[in-house]
Design an enzyme around this catalytic site. Structure first.
Site, PDB file in Angstrom:
ATOM      1  N   ARG A   1       0.824  -1.221   0.000  1.00 38.46           N
ATOM      2  CA  ARG A   1       0.000   0.000   0.000  1.00 38.46           C
ATOM      3  C   ARG A   1       0.850   1.260   0.000  1.00 38.46           C
ATOM      4  O   ARG A   1       0.353   2.349  -0.331  1.00 38.46           O
ATOM      5  CB  ARG A   1      -1.002  -0.033   1.155  1.00 38.46           C
ATOM      6  CG  ARG A   1      -2.096  -1.074   0.944  1.00 38.46           C
ATOM      7  CD  ARG A   1      -3.164  -1.005   2.013  1.00 38.46           C
ATOM      8  NE  ARG A   1      -2.661  -1.357   3.317  1.00 38.46           N
ATOM      9  CZ  ARG A   1      -2.604  -2.597   3.808  1.00 38.46           C
ATOM     10  NH1 ARG A   1      -3.045  -3.611   3.061  1.00 38.46           N
ATOM     11  NH2 ARG A   1      -2.123  -2.837   5.003  1.00 38.46           N
TER      12      ARG A   1
ATOM     13  N   GLU B   1       5.162 -10.155  15.722  1.00 38.71           N
ATOM     14  CA  GLU B   1       4.590 -10.701  16.959  1.00 38.71           C
ATOM     15  C   GLU B   1       4.958 -12.190  17.064  1.00 38.71           C
ATOM     16  O   GLU B   1       5.359 -12.668  18.124  1.00 38.71           O
ATOM     17  CB  GLU B   1       3.082 -10.507  16.919  1.00 38.71           C
ATOM     18  CG  GLU B   1       2.444 -10.563  18.279  1.00 38.71           C
ATOM     19  CD  GLU B   1       0.951 -10.280  18.183  1.00 38.71           C
ATOM     20  OE1 GLU B   1       0.494  -9.743  17.154  1.00 38.71           O
ATOM     21  OE2 GLU B   1       0.251 -10.625  19.149  1.00 38.71           O
TER      22      GLU B   1
END
Ligand code: AMP
Length: 170
Positions: free
Chosen positions: A58, A95
Site C-alpha cells: 500500500r 509478533e
C-alpha cells in the site's frame, strides 16, 4: 476535506481483534486522493528529496504518485524474494516470527535523499526495518510519511530522530 471520514474501519480483519483501517474508500474518492497527495506534497517539497521509497504494497500508491509530483524516482521496498536483481535485505521481528524486506542493490545513487512512505504506522517495526535497510545502502532518509498514524501504539518512538509526518491520526 476531512480525510479520516474516507477511511473505513473493518473489524476482525485479517484476524480477530484487529480493527483494519481500509484506505481503499479514500483511494476511490477522486477529491480525497488529490487532497491527500497535495498534503504529502506540501510536507515533501523544498526538502531536496531525490527519491521516494514505498513499502509493499500500500506504500506504492501514494509513494508512486508523490514521486511523479515531486519529479523524482520511485524505489519499491518489497517482501523477500520478489525483486529480480541483486538485493540488500533486512530482517525484523513480528509478533510471531520474523519478516524480511529487500531493495535492489543499485536502487539508490550516492548522495540520494530519500522520502520513505507507507500507508499506516502501527508499532513502527516495519518502518524501522525499512530505515535500517535504506541506510545500509548509504542513502540518507530525510522524511518518513504515512497516511495514518495509530498514535496509541507509539510507533513514532521507534522512529525518533526522523522527520515523521502523517495526515490522519487515531
Ligand atoms: P507496524 O510494523 O506494526 O507499524 O505495521 C505497519 C504495517 O502493517 C503497515 O504496512 C500497515 O499497512 C499494516 N497494518 C498494521 N496495522 C494495521 C491496521 N490496523 N490497519 C491496516 N493496516 C495495518
Amino acid at each position: 476535506m476531512e480525510l479520516d471520514k474516507l477511511i473505513r474501519d473493518v473489524p476482525d480483519f485479517p484476524k480477530e481483534g484487529i480493527l483494519f483501517k481500509d484506505i481503499t474508500t479514500l483511494l476511490k474518492d477522486a477529491g480525497g486522493f488529490a487532497d491527500a497527495l497535495d498534503r504529502f506534497y506540501e510536507f515533501a517539497k523544498d526538502k531536496g528529496i531525490t527519491k521516494i521509497a514505498g513499502i509493499e504494497s500500500r506504500g506504492f500508491i501514494f509513494g508512486g504518485a508523490l514521486a511523479a509530483r515531486l519529479g523524482v524516482g520511485f524505489v519499491p521496498v518489497r517482501k523477500k524474494g520478489k525483486l529480480p536483481a541483486e538485493t540488500i535485505s533486512e530482517t525484523y521481528d513480528l509478533e510471531y516470527g520474523t519478516d524480511t524486506i529487500e531493495v535492489h542493490k543499485d536502487a539508490f545513487d550516492e548522495g540520494d535523499k530519500v522520502l520513505l512512505h507507507d500507508d499506516l504506522l502501527a508499532t513502527g517495526g516495519t518502518m524501522k526495518a525499512a530505515c535500517n535497510l535504506i541506510e545500509k545502502t548509504g542513502a540518507e532518509i530525510v522524511q518518513i510519511s504515512f497516511l495514518i498514524n495509530l498514535t496509541f501504539l507509539n510507533g513514532a518512538e521507534k522512529l525518533e530522530g526522523y522527520d515523521v509526518r502523517s495526515l490522519i491520526e487515531y
